[in-house]
Design an enzyme around this catalytic site. Structure first.
Site, PDB file in Angstrom:
ATOM      1  N   ARG A  46       0.893  -1.419   0.628  1.00 59.81           N
ATOM      2  CA  ARG A  46      -0.043   0.118  -0.080  1.00 59.81           C
ATOM      3  C   ARG A  46       0.980   0.910   0.350  1.00 59.81           C
ATOM      4  NH1 ARG A  46      -5.659  -0.665   1.432  1.00 59.81           N
ATOM      5  NH2 ARG A  46      -5.246   1.171   2.798  1.00 59.81           N
ATOM      6  N   SER A  51      16.967  13.470   7.019  1.00 62.34           N
ATOM      7  CA  SER A  51      15.481  14.626   7.907  1.00 62.34           C
ATOM      8  C   SER A  51      14.718  12.874   8.137  1.00 62.34           C
ATOM      9  CB  SER A  51      15.046  14.965   6.307  1.00 62.34           C
ATOM     10  OG  SER A  51      13.530  14.607   6.243  1.00 62.34           O
ATOM     11  N   ASP A 107      -2.355  12.469   9.393  1.00 64.48           N
ATOM     12  CA  ASP A 107      -3.617  11.986   8.333  1.00 64.48           C
ATOM     13  C   ASP A 107      -4.604  13.900   8.498  1.00 64.48           C
ATOM     14  OD1 ASP A 107      -6.017  11.483   8.501  1.00 64.48           O
ATOM     15  OD2 ASP A 107      -5.811   9.534   8.771  1.00 64.48           O
ATOM     16  N   TYR A 131      -7.926   7.264  17.294  1.00 61.80           N
ATOM     17  CA  TYR A 131      -6.914   7.309  16.095  1.00 61.80           C
ATOM     18  C   TYR A 131      -6.062   8.396  16.001  1.00 61.80           C
ATOM     19  CZ  TYR A 131      -5.675   7.562  11.295  1.00 61.80           C
ATOM     20  OH  TYR A 131      -4.662   7.651  10.106  1.00 61.80           O
ATOM     21  N   MET A 190      -6.825  11.234  18.108  1.00 61.72           N
ATOM     22  CA  MET A 190      -5.899  11.748  19.006  1.00 61.72           C
ATOM     23  C   MET A 190      -4.221  11.579  18.356  1.00 61.72           C
ATOM     24  SD  MET A 190      -8.066  10.709  22.740  1.00 61.72           S
ATOM     25  CE  MET A 190      -7.241  11.269  24.287  1.00 61.72           C
ATOM     26  N   ALA A 191      -4.175   9.819  18.363  1.00 58.69           N
ATOM     27  CA  ALA A 191      -2.867   9.632  18.538  1.00 58.69           C
ATOM     28  C   ALA A 191      -2.594  10.257  16.849  1.00 58.69           C
ATOM     29  CB  ALA A 191      -2.901   7.730  17.721  1.00 58.69           C
ATOM     30  N   LYS A 192      -2.784  10.143  16.384  1.00 60.10           N
ATOM     31  CA  LYS A 192      -2.237  11.270  14.496  1.00 60.10           C
ATOM     32  C   LYS A 192      -2.041  12.671  14.553  1.00 60.10           C
ATOM     33  CE  LYS A 192      -1.393   8.038  11.000  1.00 60.10           C
ATOM     34  NZ  LYS A 192      -0.504   7.905  10.803  1.00 60.10           N
TER      35      LYS A 192
HETATM   36  N1  LIG Z   1      -5.504   4.586   3.399  1.00 63.37           N
HETATM   37  C1  LIG Z   1      -5.750   6.469   3.475  1.00 63.37           C
HETATM   38  O1  LIG Z   1      -6.654   6.568   2.655  1.00 63.37           O
HETATM   39  C2  LIG Z   1      -5.454   7.501   4.495  1.00 63.37           C
HETATM   40  C3  LIG Z   1      -5.625   7.772   4.580  1.00 63.37           C
HETATM   41  C4  LIG Z   1      -4.788   8.607   5.877  1.00 63.37           C
HETATM   42  C5  LIG Z   1      -3.848   8.616   6.485  1.00 63.37           C
HETATM   43  N2  LIG Z   1      -3.280   7.659   5.589  1.00 63.37           N
HETATM   44  C6  LIG Z   1      -2.204   7.485   6.819  1.00 63.37           C
HETATM   45  O2  LIG Z   1      -0.994   7.274   5.965  1.00 63.37           O
HETATM   46  C7  LIG Z   1       0.062   5.733   6.107  1.00 63.37           C
HETATM   47  C8  LIG Z   1      -0.400   4.738   5.442  1.00 63.37           C
HETATM   48  O3  LIG Z   1      -1.536   4.580   5.025  1.00 63.37           O
HETATM   49  P1  LIG Z   1      -2.462   2.744   4.871  1.00 63.37           P
HETATM   50  O4  LIG Z   1      -4.044   2.742   4.502  1.00 63.37           O
HETATM   51  O5  LIG Z   1      -0.910   2.851   3.923  1.00 63.37           O
HETATM   52  O6  LIG Z   1      -2.113   1.880   6.086  1.00 63.37           O
HETATM   53  P2  LIG Z   1      -2.012   0.507   6.618  1.00 63.37           P
HETATM   54  O7  LIG Z   1      -2.010  -0.093   4.899  1.00 63.37           O
HETATM   55  O8  LIG Z   1      -3.312   0.080   7.025  1.00 63.37           O
HETATM   56  O9  LIG Z   1      -0.909   0.187   7.810  1.00 63.37           O
HETATM   57  C9  LIG Z   1       0.062   0.183   6.974  1.00 63.37           C
HETATM   58  C10 LIG Z   1       1.285  -0.642   7.539  1.00 63.37           C
HETATM   59  O10 LIG Z   1       1.534  -0.148   9.290  1.00 63.37           O
HETATM   60  C11 LIG Z   1       1.580  -1.135   9.573  1.00 63.37           C
HETATM   61  N3  LIG Z   1       1.750  -1.545  10.779  1.00 63.37           N
HETATM   62  C12 LIG Z   1       0.926  -2.079  11.955  1.00 63.37           C
HETATM   63  N4  LIG Z   1       0.736  -1.879  12.829  1.00 63.37           N
HETATM   64  C13 LIG Z   1       2.286  -2.317  12.828  1.00 63.37           C
HETATM   65  C14 LIG Z   1       2.575  -2.365  14.046  1.00 63.37           C
HETATM   66  N5  LIG Z   1       1.915  -2.749  15.950  1.00 63.37           N
HETATM   67  N6  LIG Z   1       3.767  -2.740  13.834  1.00 63.37           N
HETATM   68  C15 LIG Z   1       4.153  -2.563  13.074  1.00 63.37           C
HETATM   69  N7  LIG Z   1       3.688  -2.326  11.697  1.00 63.37           N
HETATM   70  C16 LIG Z   1       2.868  -2.348  11.756  1.00 63.37           C
HETATM   71  C17 LIG Z   1       1.245  -2.936   8.562  1.00 63.37           C
HETATM   72  O11 LIG Z   1       2.271  -3.920   8.400  1.00 63.37           O
HETATM   73  P3  LIG Z   1       2.196  -4.967   8.566  1.00 63.37           P
HETATM   74  O12 LIG Z   1       1.396  -5.407   7.081  1.00 63.37           O
HETATM   75  O13 LIG Z   1       3.574  -5.638   7.789  1.00 63.37           O
HETATM   76  O14 LIG Z   1       2.308  -5.905   9.742  1.00 63.37           O
HETATM   77  C18 LIG Z   1       0.323  -2.273   7.456  1.00 63.37           C
HETATM   78  O15 LIG Z   1       0.787  -3.083   6.752  1.00 63.37           O
HETATM   79  C19 LIG Z   1      -0.791   5.589   7.287  1.00 63.37           C
HETATM   80  O16 LIG Z   1      -0.036   6.034   8.514  1.00 63.37           O
HETATM   81  C20 LIG Z   1      -2.571   6.356   7.926  1.00 63.37           C
HETATM   82  O17 LIG Z   1      -2.308   6.652   8.940  1.00 63.37           O
HETATM   83  C21 LIG Z   1      -4.224   6.676   4.993  1.00 63.37           C
END
Ligand SMILES: NC(=O)c1ccc[n+]([C@@H]2O[C@H](COP(=O)([O-])OP(=O)(O)OC[C@H]3O[C@@H](n4cnc5c(N)ncnc54)[C@H](OP(=O)(O)O)[C@@H]3O)[C@@H](O)[C@H]2O)c1
Length: 258
Positions: A27, A147, A153, A166, A168-170
């Site tokens: 992703r 960097s 988010d 979530y 709050m954490a972000k």
């Molecule tokens: N998708 C969106 O539309 C969206 C919107 C707003 C913000 N974001 C932010 O953009 C970033 C990427 O989004 P995404 O949708 O690609 O994320 P995601 O698929 O939900 O998560 C990315 C990866 O985080 C890893 N992860 C989660 N908890 C973990 C833990 N305790 N230890 C180690 N790895 C952990 C997982 O790795 P494994 O699979 O290897 O376990 C997962 O594949 C994130 O920070 C998300 O909050 C995304």
């Protein structure tokens, strides 16, 4: 537990910069790793459960450029594993210039039903690990004028219904970016990228009605896609730029309507 794989022995004095990208097996994280590799970084692909995806990505990148990708496995919820992730990153390529804190847990926690375990899990990946990974890598990043980029988010600025923990954490992740930028200047720049809706959460494709509703809330009327975030990361990572402490919204204008 950590695990590193490289396909061939390292050349001495390889001048290419090195980026550690967390949650990079698939992703958005995988798109960031691909983009940084195209920008001549060697990338350490961190993953937790997505070993198959991470190994396939490392093979893909190493086939394109020799020794441009390695793997490190860790549950970022285990705070004791974080110095080890930093250490293994330095061991595998001998340096680190960029930390991208991308890994994140995301799920609803409606008030009245939220648990302490959910609090700990959501804060661990979105705030605690980004801080302690950064802390472990600071001496190296300072040495290289490096960097840090935190993937935040738009809901760090405005709440998302039933996602209080979530959000709050972000929000902590956003303050981490601003606070570290101040503390680490002038040697290390620290910025954030705040996605709007870029990809749907895995395993929960939207209904047609939900998709329409979601797109109506986005002035550009489309999801951003993972590459939009990767492009923003690559821009903020450029060593010559004059930007620190900023959170770049990459949201198709969504935050204008919140
Ligand atoms: N998708 C969106 O539309 C969206 C919107 C707003 C913000 N974001 C932010 O953009 C970033 C990427 O989004 P995404 O949708 O690609 O994320 P995601 O698929 O939900 O998560 C990315 C990866 O985080 C890893 N992860 C989660 N908890 C973990 C833990 N305790 N230890 C180690 N790895 C952990 C997982 O790795 P494994 O699979 O290897 O376990 C997962 O594949 C994130 O920070 C998300 O909050 C995304």
């Amino acid at each position: 537990m950590s695990d590193i794989q490289l396909n061939t022995p390292l050349a001495d004095n390889d001048p290419r910069p090195v980026a550690l990208v967390t949650g990079a097996g698939k992703r958005v994280g995988a798109a960031i790793a691909r983009k940084l590799q195209r920008e001549n970084y060697r990338v350490v692909i961190h993953f937790n459960h997505s070993r198959t995806h991470a190994e396939a990505l490392a093979s893909e990148l190493n086939a394109l450029k020799v020794n441009s990708a390695a793997l490190v496995q860790a549950d970022l919820g285990d705070v004791n594993s974080l110095p080890d992730v930093a250490k293994k990153t330095l061991q595998v390529f001998g340096r680190c210039d960029l930390l991208v804190n991308n890994a994140s847990s995301f799920y609803p926690t409606p008030v009245g039903k939220a648990t302490v375990q959910q609090w700990q899990d959501l804060f661990a990946s979105n705030a605690q690990a980004p801080f302690f990974l950064a802390q472990a890598l600071i001496p190296e990043l300072q040495k290289n004028n490096g960097s840090i980029i935190n993937i935040c988010d738009v809901h760090a600025h405005r709440p998302l219904r039933e996602h209080t923990l979530y959000c709050m954490a972000k929000a902590a992740n956003k303050m981490l970016t601003q606070s570290l930028a101040l503390e680490l200047a002038p040697t290390v720049r620290v910025n954030g990228v705040a996605p709007g809706a870029v990809l749907w959460p895995e395993g929960s494709p939207p209904s047609a009605d939900r998709l329409e509703e979601k797109l109506q809330a986005i002035p550009l009327q489309q999801l951003g896609g993972a590459e939009a975030i990767a492009d923003a990361v690559a821009f903020l990572a450029q060593p010559q730029n004059y930007i620190t402490g900023q959170i770049l919204n990459v949201d198709g204008g969504k935050s204008l309507l919140q």
